[in-house]
Write a protein that holds these residues in place. Structure first.
Motif, PDB file in Angstrom:
ATOM      1  N   GLN A  73      34.322 -13.907 -37.150  1.00 60.42           N
ATOM      2  CA  GLN A  73      33.354 -14.985 -36.926  1.00 60.42           C
ATOM      3  C   GLN A  73      32.815 -15.504 -38.266  1.00 60.42           C
ATOM      4  OE1 GLN A  73      29.692 -14.187 -34.347  1.00 60.42           O
ATOM      5  NE2 GLN A  73      28.795 -14.344 -36.381  1.00 60.42           N
ATOM      6  N   TRP A  74      32.408 -14.609 -39.147  1.00 58.42           N
ATOM      7  CA  TRP A  74      31.864 -15.047 -40.437  1.00 58.42           C
ATOM      8  C   TRP A  74      32.935 -15.689 -41.305  1.00 58.42           C
ATOM      9  CZ3 TRP A  74      27.214 -16.217 -40.391  1.00 58.42           C
ATOM     10  CH2 TRP A  74      26.259 -15.447 -39.734  1.00 58.42           C
ATOM     11  N   THR A  75      34.136 -15.172 -41.247  1.00 56.32           N
ATOM     12  CA  THR A  75      35.231 -15.782 -42.004  1.00 56.32           C
ATOM     13  C   THR A  75      35.446 -17.223 -41.541  1.00 56.32           C
ATOM     14  OG1 THR A  75      36.373 -13.712 -42.509  1.00 56.32           O
ATOM     15  CG2 THR A  75      37.740 -15.687 -42.376  1.00 56.32           C
ATOM     16  N   LEU A  76      35.460 -17.443 -40.230  1.00 54.55           N
ATOM     17  CA  LEU A  76      35.688 -18.799 -39.727  1.00 54.55           C
ATOM     18  C   LEU A  76      34.492 -19.697 -40.008  1.00 54.55           C
ATOM     19  CD1 LEU A  76      37.764 -17.824 -36.643  1.00 54.55           C
ATOM     20  CD2 LEU A  76      38.368 -19.696 -38.195  1.00 54.55           C
TER      21      LEU A  76
ATOM     22  N   ARG B 202      17.692 -10.268 -43.017  1.00 54.59           N
ATOM     23  CA  ARG B 202      17.537  -9.178 -42.041  1.00 54.59           C
ATOM     24  C   ARG B 202      18.295  -7.919 -42.459  1.00 54.59           C
ATOM     25  NH1 ARG B 202      18.911 -12.739 -36.635  1.00 54.59           N
ATOM     26  NH2 ARG B 202      17.075 -14.077 -36.688  1.00 54.59           N
ATOM     27  N   GLY B 203      19.356  -8.092 -43.229  1.00 59.01           N
ATOM     28  CA  GLY B 203      20.170  -6.928 -43.595  1.00 59.01           C
ATOM     29  C   GLY B 203      20.857  -7.169 -44.924  1.00 59.01           C
ATOM     30  N   ASP B 204      21.399  -6.114 -45.503  1.00 63.34           N
ATOM     31  CA  ASP B 204      21.987  -6.222 -46.844  1.00 63.34           C
ATOM     32  C   ASP B 204      23.364  -6.892 -46.830  1.00 63.34           C
ATOM     33  OD1 ASP B 204      19.828  -5.050 -47.991  1.00 63.34           O
ATOM     34  OD2 ASP B 204      20.715  -3.041 -48.107  1.00 63.34           O
ATOM     35  N   TRP B 205      24.098  -6.743 -45.721  1.00 59.17           N
ATOM     36  CA  TRP B 205      25.485  -7.228 -45.668  1.00 59.17           C
ATOM     37  C   TRP B 205      25.718  -7.993 -44.379  1.00 59.17           C
ATOM     38  CZ3 TRP B 205      26.958  -6.510 -50.423  1.00 59.17           C
ATOM     39  CH2 TRP B 205      26.526  -5.394 -51.134  1.00 59.17           C
TER      40      TRP B 205
ATOM     41  N   ALA C 149      34.116  -9.355 -44.600  1.00 63.25           N
ATOM     42  CA  ALA C 149      33.386 -10.615 -44.376  1.00 63.25           C
ATOM     43  C   ALA C 149      32.589 -10.978 -45.627  1.00 63.25           C
ATOM     44  CB  ALA C 149      32.456 -10.479 -43.168  1.00 63.25           C
ATOM     45  N   ASP C 150      32.024  -9.957 -46.302  1.00 63.50           N
ATOM     46  CA  ASP C 150      31.294 -10.232 -47.544  1.00 63.50           C
ATOM     47  C   ASP C 150      32.239 -10.761 -48.625  1.00 63.50           C
ATOM     48  OD1 ASP C 150      28.559  -9.137 -46.803  1.00 63.50           O
ATOM     49  OD2 ASP C 150      29.797  -7.382 -46.414  1.00 63.50           O
ATOM     50  N   ILE C 151      33.397 -10.147 -48.762  1.00 67.86           N
ATOM     51  CA  ILE C 151      34.360 -10.622 -49.771  1.00 67.86           C
ATOM     52  C   ILE C 151      34.763 -12.068 -49.475  1.00 67.86           C
ATOM     53  CG2 ILE C 151      36.748 -10.375 -50.625  1.00 67.86           C
ATOM     54  CD1 ILE C 151      36.441  -7.374 -50.482  1.00 67.86           C
ATOM     55  N   ASN C 152      35.135 -12.332 -48.222  1.00 72.13           N
ATOM     56  CA  ASN C 152      35.588 -13.689 -47.887  1.00 72.13           C
ATOM     57  C   ASN C 152      34.482 -14.717 -48.121  1.00 72.13           C
ATOM     58  OD1 ASN C 152      38.107 -12.741 -47.225  1.00 72.13           O
ATOM     59  ND2 ASN C 152      37.864 -12.926 -45.005  1.00 72.13           N
ATOM     60  N   MET C 153      33.264 -14.402 -47.653  1.00 73.93           N
ATOM     61  CA  MET C 153      32.169 -15.367 -47.798  1.00 73.93           C
ATOM     62  C   MET C 153      31.757 -15.512 -49.257  1.00 73.93           C
ATOM     63  SD  MET C 153      30.365 -17.402 -45.840  1.00 73.93           S
ATOM     64  CE  MET C 153      30.098 -16.711 -44.191  1.00 73.93           C
TER      65      MET C 153
END
Lengths: 222, 222
Positions: free
Chosen positions: B104-107, B154-157, B166-170
């Motif tokens: 979802q985050w990647t898209l 709300r959160g670190d990642w 998802a963090d790497i892609n974003m």
């Protein structure tokens, strides 16, 4: 039971087509795009993408959103991969490589096809269509459509020699460009594939639902 | 051994960062974007994205392409999901829901963030940057950046309370917008998260490789 928050005239069509295709139970919880709700109707109980209750849960303010028990997802294309993986049965991918190849096509569609296909859909509906802009977007689609054409000349479907989630996602992305039949006809294998996809009973059921929904939502109680 | 066909100054950075992060063996098979190869060098043995041999295998003519045994994939973001799923070890997702949320985050990144982030990167490098265009893209990023900010407050990642694909892609998508530090500073949780991502040793190793590559490829033998 999968719940789709959204409406038929939205990218929820991708999810509804897939759910109908695999025969998984679903229901729609109606949330309409803000811009499609007439101003007079906004305070009238219709939940839309800027309703406080919707935004509190989904700050992105976009539809569709899927709920499957504790799992909540947005992004229609990601939802389709989740549903295929978990409830696809025989429709699901047969290997990690197939799954990854479907995701490759989904991302190719989302990044290389959808922006200009969507722009063409919007431009074609304008009172005075801007021919220069339309031409520019058609030109931008030339490379990705040639890529699709090459693949669909070699085989009937995008992945694994059978109809699958990549076909649904790409066909729904490409549907945005349906307003340009002359452009599509330059890619005969792609046009034939799209017609075959849209001839499926599950697409037809989804399409009947979508077509029954009014384009503008007026006051519910007026 | 995973082979990445591409070059450091391309979206292959996403894949190289991930491969360094999980410590999976990889090597680069150099294919450079056509526009970065000086005309004088094109006939000089440098494989680029319009070389006949590359196009014959990859009609899309884009890099990176990943080879893992018999599996060939394009689309950098899809490659990262494949690698995470198959070789992520402890880095991989812990559940189908986590995997789907990452997708979802990647898209979301690919469709809502990348187009304007990339445009800002290109516009900022122009001899005479177009302030009106830059403003327009910054405005378009406001909604998606507010969405990210809400999540990262709300959160670190992005997913599962730990650093992941998802963090790497974003982070790699958002890096395109690094030319606009004033814009990013309006989203402090996002800016802090990006700094934390880019402080990781695996990012630093990737970045050193990327920085060592010349922006224009001259003739290899001249």
């Amino acid at each position: 039971m999968i719940v789709i928050y959204g409406c038929y005239r939205s990218r929820a069509t991708r999810n509804i087509w897939l759910l109908e295709e695999i025969g998984h139970p679903w229901r729609l919880e109606r949330v309409v795009q803000h811009y499609r709700v007439a101003a007079s109707a906004r305070e009238n109980g219709i939940v839309h993408t800027r309703s406080a209750a919707f935004l509190a849960r989904f700050p992105a303010g976009t539809i569709p959103v899927m709920q499957d028990g504790d799992v909540w997802l947005s992004e229609s294309l990601a939802i389709n991969h989740y549903v295929t993986r978990n409830y696809g049965g025989a429709f699901a991918h047969h290997s990690d490589a197939e799954d990854a190849t479907s995701m490759q096509w989904t991302l190719f569609g989302a990044t290389s096809v959808e922006p200009s296909a969507l722009a063409l859909s919007v431009l074609s509906q304008a009172a005075t269509p801007d021919a220069t802009e339309i031409d520019a977007h058609e030109r931008r689609l030339d490379r990705p459509l040639r890529v699709l054409e090459t693949v669909l000349e070699r085989g009937d479907w995008l992945v694994g020699d059978r109809f699958g989630v990549a076909d649904i996602n790409m066909a729904e992305i490409l549907r945005f460009a349906a307003s340009r039949p002359d452009m599509l006809s330059r890619f005969p294998a792609t046009a034939a594939w799209l017609a075959k996809c849209q001839g499926r009973p599950a697409f037809q059921r989804m399409w009947a639902l979508r077509s029954s929904e009014p384009a503008e939502i007026a006051a519910r109680t007026s």
